[in-house]
Design a protein around this motif. Structure first.
Motif, short mmCIF file in Angstrom:
data_model
loop_
_atom_site.label_atom_id
_atom_site.label_comp_id
_atom_site.label_asym_id
_atom_site.label_seq_id
_atom_site.Cartn_x
_atom_site.Cartn_y
_atom_site.Cartn_z
N LYS A 361 0.73 -1.07 0.07
CA LYS A 361 0.11 0.14 0.16
C LYS A 361 0.77 1.13 0.00
CE LYS A 361 -4.20 -2.12 1.61
NZ LYS A 361 -5.14 -2.41 2.60
N ASN A 362 1.54 1.31 0.88
CA ASN A 362 2.62 2.83 0.81
C ASN A 362 3.53 2.71 -0.32
OD1 ASN A 362 2.06 1.93 4.04
ND2 ASN A 362 2.32 4.34 3.89
N LEU A 363 4.27 1.52 -0.48
CA LEU A 363 5.20 1.69 -1.46
C LEU A 363 4.45 1.25 -2.86
CD1 LEU A 363 8.40 -0.13 0.16
CD2 LEU A 363 7.92 2.19 -0.34
N GLN A 364 3.27 0.77 -2.86
CA GLN A 364 2.47 0.18 -4.08
C GLN A 364 3.35 -0.57 -5.00
OE1 GLN A 364 -0.02 3.19 -6.09
NE2 GLN A 364 0.44 4.64 -4.41
N ILE A 365 3.99 -1.66 -4.28
CA ILE A 365 4.87 -2.64 -4.78
C ILE A 365 3.94 -4.01 -4.69
CG2 ILE A 365 7.05 -4.27 -4.55
CD1 ILE A 365 8.61 -1.87 -3.87
N VAL A 410 4.30 3.27 12.66
CA VAL A 410 4.61 3.91 13.97
C VAL A 410 3.53 3.66 15.10
CG1 VAL A 410 5.17 6.14 15.06
CG2 VAL A 410 5.81 5.81 12.80
N LEU A 411 2.50 3.73 14.84
CA LEU A 411 1.17 3.53 15.82
C LEU A 411 1.33 2.15 16.12
CD1 LEU A 411 -1.39 5.73 14.27
CD2 LEU A 411 0.00 6.27 16.07
N GLN A 412 1.56 1.41 15.11
CA GLN A 412 1.36 -0.04 15.65
C GLN A 412 2.59 -0.51 16.33
OE1 GLN A 412 -0.53 -3.03 14.12
NE2 GLN A 412 -1.82 -1.43 13.90
N GLY A 413 3.97 0.08 16.15
CA GLY A 413 4.95 -0.42 16.87
C GLY A 413 4.89 0.28 18.46
N GLU A 414 4.19 1.58 18.53
CA GLU A 414 3.69 2.13 19.92
C GLU A 414 2.70 1.41 20.69
OE1 GLU A 414 4.87 6.57 18.61
OE2 GLU A 414 2.82 6.11 18.85
N ARG A 415 1.84 0.75 19.75
CA ARG A 415 0.95 -0.08 20.61
C ARG A 415 1.38 -1.58 20.96
NH1 ARG A 415 -5.17 -1.39 18.08
NH2 ARG A 415 -5.91 -2.85 19.92
N PHE A 416 1.90 -2.18 19.98
CA PHE A 416 2.23 -3.60 20.25
C PHE A 416 3.66 -3.83 20.63
CE2 PHE A 416 -1.43 -3.50 17.29
CZ PHE A 416 -2.49 -4.02 18.14
N ASP A 417 4.58 -2.65 20.88
CA ASP A 417 5.94 -2.95 21.08
C ASP A 417 6.23 -1.86 22.09
OD1 ASP A 417 8.49 -3.99 21.61
OD2 ASP A 417 9.36 -2.63 19.58
N PRO A 418 5.38 -1.59 23.19
CA PRO A 418 5.28 -0.37 23.87
C PRO A 418 6.74 -0.02 24.66
CG PRO A 418 4.09 -2.03 24.93
CD PRO A 418 4.33 -2.71 23.67
N GLN A 419 7.28 -1.04 25.01
CA GLN A 419 8.67 -0.79 25.72
C GLN A 419 9.71 -1.16 24.55
OE1 GLN A 419 6.41 -3.03 27.51
NE2 GLN A 419 5.89 -1.15 28.42
N GLY A 420 9.47 -1.20 23.44
CA GLY A 420 10.53 -1.03 22.26
C GLY A 420 11.17 -2.31 22.68
N GLY A 468 2.67 9.69 5.28
CA GLY A 468 1.48 10.38 5.29
C GLY A 468 1.38 10.49 3.93
N GLU A 469 2.32 10.99 3.03
CA GLU A 469 2.18 11.16 1.56
C GLU A 469 1.97 9.79 0.74
OE1 GLU A 469 5.52 13.11 0.04
OE2 GLU A 469 5.37 14.78 1.08
N THR A 470 2.54 8.81 1.21
CA THR A 470 2.17 7.34 0.33
C THR A 470 0.96 7.00 0.78
OG1 THR A 470 3.68 6.33 2.15
CG2 THR A 470 4.81 6.76 0.17
N ARG A 471 0.38 7.19 1.96
CA ARG A 471 -0.87 6.83 2.40
C ARG A 471 -1.95 7.50 1.53
NH1 ARG A 471 -4.44 5.10 6.14
NH2 ARG A 471 -6.41 6.46 6.46
N GLN A 472 -1.77 8.61 1.38
CA GLN A 472 -2.62 9.66 0.60
C GLN A 472 -2.76 9.02 -0.83
OE1 GLN A 472 -5.21 11.33 1.65
NE2 GLN A 472 -4.35 10.88 3.59
#
Length: 488
Positions: A361-365, A410-420, A468-472
């Motif tokens: 989706k983002n890279l459209q590969i 980014v949000l996925q990482g912050e939510r599911f890997d909260p302590q990194g 952001g740009e690739t999402r749009q």
């Protein structure tokens, strides 16, 4: 039973002695039973086993060979054309019976049907069995009698039908195999890599039937108690990691289901335990993928949702694809996942979706580029699961994620890997960043980067894309083909 009857048991991805219907049937009707493995990867084209799968296959065949020897038998290995090898073995042994457990990949189904017909025409008794699924693909349909394209009604139908059989036991002994019958050495198959990249695989897995059962019991006694939540956390050991064992048939889904039911009967879990039921539904997703592959054999190459045939995939940027493959995108959770894959031959399912979304989706590969990379690097590379997973994330499969669902890594990482913990394990060059910048180092102030000894663009790459740009851009491209979904 004739005192001189001889049966071949053709083993493929059913590399176990317990709950092996073809083996058990052969033992019930024949005096002499000869276990056979024929290496013919070219017959599975265009999806021949990848490098990681071949590594697993080598060790799985070795474990099976040892198990057979302990029971008084041995594994006969041949390589080449399967029909020719079977014809030769039937002639050499005088066998008049051939049994195998079914596979469901399109190329294999076609080959097996031809072999079955040819040998039956020669008065060889040939029979195949179900050892890989709880339900055969033709046993579950929707109310219109058609294949299910949505998981929830599919699994409800499976649960309503119920599992009414128990796994078959391990034979106590096996007939001896004529020592004059030749078998090529396992090493001669050349399954192991010529480059020394598999050290991480060897330290990550116990390959074979015993390892599969130990993994299952460890999971039932441990991680399954919090499975519904922890299964989404790549930083935790919250999943069963049974997928490669299931793919190679070192354990069957029936054995997994039976072990779960036994845990309920022994009081280790309440009958309606949400963690246990959710785990069984994941076994259901595996079933669903196999049913889809059987009924829609074009899907390894083509989208199930035909609207996506006109999706304007841009020309693949080889540098972006290579950065994704090697875990050098500059997006930490993505890079961690891709490096885990390269080192261990496995990737947590949550981050499989994240990296697949970024690529398709983002890279459209094209999702097939990702599917082929997974195919070569995953020890659990399974045509049904791999196809369904990639098409789901790309939005073109059954029960697929909608086109507008684009995972924010980014949000996925912050939510599911909260302590990194996960990112720090696999992307150690940014481990010194504080948690609030770990998943997005490009936002960290210069002094924070300096304190962590990070030089973006040198010690760790700048992001290869703007999220952001690739999402749009993706939303615009995908919306061009969207139509109201077709009811199924």
């Amino acid at each position: 039973m004739s005192s001189s009857s001889t049966a071949l048991v053709w083993l493929r991805r059913d590399l176990r002695l317990a709950d092996n219907p073809a083996l058990q049937h052969a033992l019930s009707v024949a005096e002499t039973v000869i276990p056979v493995y024929i290496h013919a990867p070219h017959e599975e084209a265009p999806w021949e086993p990848g490098a990681a799968s071949l590594w697993w296959l080598h060790h799985s065949l070795g474990a099976l060979s040892n198990d057979l020897q302990r029971l008084g038998s041995r594994l006969i290995i041949r390589s080449g054309s399967t029909p020719e090898c079977l014809e030769s073995l039937l002639a050499e042994t005088g066998a008049t019976q051939l049994y195998w457990n079914r596979l469901y990949e399109p190329a294999v189904i076609k080959r097996d049907q031809q072999i079955k017909q040819q040998l039956r025409d020669q008065s060889i008794e040939v029979q195949s069995f179900n050892s890989a699924l709880l339900f055969e693909p033709w046993e579950i349909t929707n109310k219109a009698g058609q294949p299910c394209k949505v998981f929830t009604p599919f699994w409800k139908t499976c649960c309503a039908q119920g599992v009414h059989r128990l796994p078959l036991p391990t034979p106590e002994t096996l007939p001896a195999v004529d020592p004059e019958l030749t078998s090529i050495p396992l090493a001669a198959l050349g399954l192991l890599p010529t480059l020394d990249w598999d050290t991480g695989l060897a330290s990550s897995w116990q390959v074979g039937e015993q390892g599969a059962h130990e993994a299952l019991e460890s999971f039932i006694d441990g991680a399954m108690h919090a499975y519904k939540e922890d299964r989404n956390r790549p930083d935790l050991a919250g999943t069963s990691k049974l997928s490669p064992h299931l793919h190679f048939g070192e354990i069957s889904p029936l054995q997994v289901h039976s072990a779960c039911m036994r845990a309920v009967a022994e009081g280790r879990y309440p009958g309606e335990d949400r963690h246990l039921l959710h785990f069984l539904s994941e076994i259901g997703w595996r079933e669903f993928s196999y049913h889809l592959l059987y009924h829609f054999p074009q899907t390894p190459e083509s989208p199930l949702d035909t609207r996506f045939e006109r999706f304007p995939w841009p020309k693949t940027d080889p540098e972006q694809l290579r950065a994704w493959q090697k875990g050098q995108t500059g997006i930490p959770i993505v890079d961690a996942a891709m490096r885990e894959l390269w080192h261990t031959g496995w990737m947590h399912n949550r981050v499989r979706m994240v990296v697949a979304s970024l690529l398709s989706k983002n890279l459209q590969i094209h999702w097939l580029e990702g599917a082929r990379w997974f195919w070569d690097t995953l020890v659990d590379a399974d045509l049904a699961n791999n196809t369904q997973g990639w098409q789901w994330t790309a939005g073109c499969g059954a029960d697929a994620a909608p086109y507008f669902r684009i995972f924010n890594p980014v949000l996925q990482g912050e939510r599911f890997d909260p302590q990194g913990k996960y990112v720090r394990q696999w992307v150690p060059e940014i481990a010194g960043l504080p948690d609030n910048y770990l998943q997005k180092p490009w936002e960290a102030p210069a002094e924070v980067l300096a304190a962590a000894k990070i030089n973006l663009g040198r010690t760790y790459p700048h992001p290869i894309l703007d999220l952001g740009e690739t999402r749009q851009s993706a939303l615009q491209a995908f919306s061009a083909i969207k139509q109201p979904p077709v009811a199924s």
